[in-house]
Structure formats: C-alpha cells, structure tokens
Design an enzyme around this catalytic site. Structure first.
Site, short mmCIF file in Angstrom:
data_model
loop_
_atom_site.label_atom_id
_atom_site.label_comp_id
_atom_site.label_asym_id
_atom_site.label_seq_id
_atom_site.Cartn_x
_atom_site.Cartn_y
_atom_site.Cartn_z
N GLY A 16 0.80 -1.23 0.00
CA GLY A 16 0.00 0.00 0.00
C GLY A 16 0.82 1.27 0.00
N LYS A 33 0.06 4.21 6.45
CA LYS A 33 0.20 3.23 5.37
C LYS A 33 -1.21 2.73 5.07
CE LYS A 33 2.52 -1.13 4.18
NZ LYS A 33 3.41 -2.18 4.70
N ASP A 141 12.87 -8.69 4.30
CA ASP A 141 12.92 -7.79 3.13
C ASP A 141 13.74 -6.55 3.45
OD1 ASP A 141 10.55 -6.10 0.94
OD2 ASP A 141 12.45 -7.11 0.53
C1 LIG Z 1 9.74 11.00 -1.11
N1 LIG Z 1 9.37 10.37 0.12
C2 LIG Z 1 10.07 10.57 1.23
O1 LIG Z 1 11.02 11.32 1.25
C3 LIG Z 1 9.63 9.87 2.48
C4 LIG Z 1 9.59 10.44 3.75
C5 LIG Z 1 10.00 11.84 4.14
N2 LIG Z 1 9.17 9.49 4.64
C6 LIG Z 1 8.90 8.33 3.95
C7 LIG Z 1 8.42 7.08 4.47
C8 LIG Z 1 8.10 6.78 5.81
C9 LIG Z 1 8.10 7.62 6.97
O2 LIG Z 1 8.39 8.83 7.02
N3 LIG Z 1 7.74 6.87 8.05
C10 LIG Z 1 7.48 5.58 7.67
C11 LIG Z 1 7.07 4.46 8.44
C12 LIG Z 1 6.87 3.24 7.79
C13 LIG Z 1 7.07 3.14 6.41
CL1 LIG Z 1 6.80 1.59 5.63
C14 LIG Z 1 7.47 4.24 5.64
C15 LIG Z 1 7.68 5.48 6.29
C16 LIG Z 1 9.19 8.53 2.58
C17 LIG Z 1 9.05 7.49 1.50
#
Ligand SMILES: CNC(=O)c1c(C)[nH]c(/C=C2\C(=O)Nc3ccc(Cl)cc32)c1C
Length: 269
Positions: A16, A33, A141
């Site tokens: 997701g 999520k 993973d």
């Molecule tokens: C472009 N996206 C990002 O820079 C990004 C940022 C600032 N945070 C995230 C992802 C998460 C995030 O910030 N906290 C999370 C906890 C669980 C999971 Cl599976 C993912 C995240 C992402 C992909």
C-alpha cells in the site's frame, strides 16, 4: 480517521501507499500506510495481520514506531499509523549520490550499520515489554527502500529506522524453525534461498551485507538480467571490490556478511 488531517502521499510500502498525516490534537506529523485488502487472498490477509501484530509489539529506537491501526471495513481498507521519518529512505539517498557521482561518507555507513544491527538484534532476540521471551521475528525484506532516516544530512548524525514489516515472519525457534517460503527483493536473496532452503535470521544478516555493500558501491553486490543468472552469481559469491576510498575494516565487514559458507554453515548442523 477524523483524528488526522490528510496530507500528501510520500511513497509506497508493501501492499500500500504511504501518506503524510497530521494528528489534530497536537499537530504531530505521522504517516499512514493505506492497505486495500479487498484484492488480498487469505495468505496475504494473514501476512497483513502478522505485520500489524509485529509492529505493535516491537518497541525500539531503530524500528519505526507504531501508533495504531484503523480498519475501514466498508471500503476494505486498513490504515497503519506510524512515525514520520523526515529524511526519507536510503534508496533515495543512494540514487541521489549515484546521480551526483559522490560517495557516501564512511562514517555515515558505519552509523547505518550499527543501528540496523541493533534493530535486527531486537527483531531476532528481543523480549516482550514485560521481559518475557517472545518468538524471533525475521524481517525478510531488508533493503534500502525499507530503511528510513530522521534527517537526510549525511554529514551529521541521523537516526536510522527499520520499517515496513510487510513481509516479516514470526519464528518460534530461529535455530530450528525456518520460514518455508521466500519473499522479498531478489537482489538481496541469500544463497540458502536459492537452494530452496529456508529463510532464517542469518538471511537477514546477508541482506544487511548487501545493503551496506550498496551504500559503498552505490549499486547492489549481485546484479543480472534474469533471476536465474542472479541466482548463479549469488551462489558463486563473487563480488566486485568496493571503492578504494573505504577502509579495510569496512571491506572485511561486508565480506564477512556476504560469506556464502557462513550462510551455508547454518545447515550443516
Ligand atoms: C519521497 N518520500 C520521502 O522522502 C519519504 C519520507 C520523508 N518518509 C517516507 C516514508 C516513511 C516515513 O516517514 N515513516 C514511515 C514508516 C513506515 C514506512 Cl513503511 C514508511 C515510512 C518517505 C518514503
């Protein structure tokens, strides 16, 4: 979900998308999520329950904090509320450094290694909140896309967080009990998986070796056009050396984690 204000989508995880959200009572930034279980088969739904239960029971500074889960039965959706990691994921950092042709500082790589070892130790050998034993948890993973950073300044301290337990597995006895099916990223597939043997806690260490190698070389240790050729390369265990700028200690560390015989030894019991 009226507790939260929805903000932008910031990425995608197993099963997701990941959305940034703001908790209305204190304006705290978190992530959600979003998982549509409408199209999931029974096995995938069981895996989703496992993911939520694992995240709920894991409390460690190097594992993304779980806040709550919200089930929207009418729309077949489950929302997992977790901590926000402002620095994003390691995959984006590697891509940026590869594009800029700039190596990741060794100090940062050791920071990532040491914190992921602590996170994996908690998964494999941690106990319940009351100190009683609990079954081992295999992440299965571990890859740059599933490692998140508190900030993205690579020359300053950053808090590293292991996230996305979407393919994780609870193992009652890591020395005997093995996960029977392989999932996850083929690039980081460990040798025993290629021989249709089972996945166990040492396989997470193999994946950690692949991840640390990729932080140095800015590409995975084993690459091939097809899964068959990839499997052949992994079994051979031959890896190009990391850039000369890195220390012998770091080189030896990676070699010890990508030591095919160490991984195979777990089956010569
Ligand atoms: C472009 N996206 C990002 O820079 C990004 C940022 C600032 N945070 C995230 C992802 C998460 C995030 O910030 N906290 C999370 C906890 C669980 C999971 Cl599976 C993912 C995240 C992402 C992909």
């Amino acid at each position: 979900m009226d507790k939260y204000e929805l903000l932008e989508v910031i990425g995608s995880g197993s099963f997701g998308m990941i959305r940034k959200i703001k908790r209305k009572k204190d304006n705290k930034i978190l992530v959600r999520k979003e998982i549509d279980f409408r199209k999931m088969n029974e096995k995938e739904r069981k895996q989703l329950v496992t993911e939520v239960n694992i995240l709920r029971d894991l409390h460690h500074p190097n594992i993304v904090k779980y806040y709550e889960r919200i089930i929207d039965k009418e729309n077949y959706l489950i929302y997992i509320i977790m901590e926000y990691c402002e620095g994003g994921d390691l995959a984006a950092l590697i891509q940026k450094c590869r594009k800029e042709k700039s190596l990741i500082p060794e100090r940062f790589i050791w920071l990532v290694f040491s914190q992921l070892v602590l996170a994996l130790h908690e998964c494999h050998y941690g106990t319940k909140a009351d100190g009683s034993p609990r079954p081992a948890i295999l992440h299965r993973d571990l890859k740059p896309d599933n490692v998140f950073l508190s900030n993205n300044v690579i020359n300053s301290y950053t808090h590293v967080k292991l996230g996305d337990f979407g393919l994780a597995r609870i193992i009652n006895d890591p020395e005997k009990d093995f996960a029977q099916t392989y999932v996850g990223t083929p690039y980081y597939m460990s040798p025993e998986l290629i021989n249709e043997q089972a996945y166990n806690n040492k396989s997470d260490i193999w994946s950690l070796g692949c991840l640390i190698y990729e932080l140095c070389a800015l590409e995975p240790p084993f690459q091939a056009r097809t899964q068959i050729l990839l499997a052949k390369k992994i079994k051979e265990g031959k890896v190009l050396d990391i850039p000369k700028e890195y220390s012998q200690d770091l080189r030896q560390l990676i070699k010890s984690m990508l030591n095919v015989m160490v991984i195979y030894n777990i089956f010569i019991i």
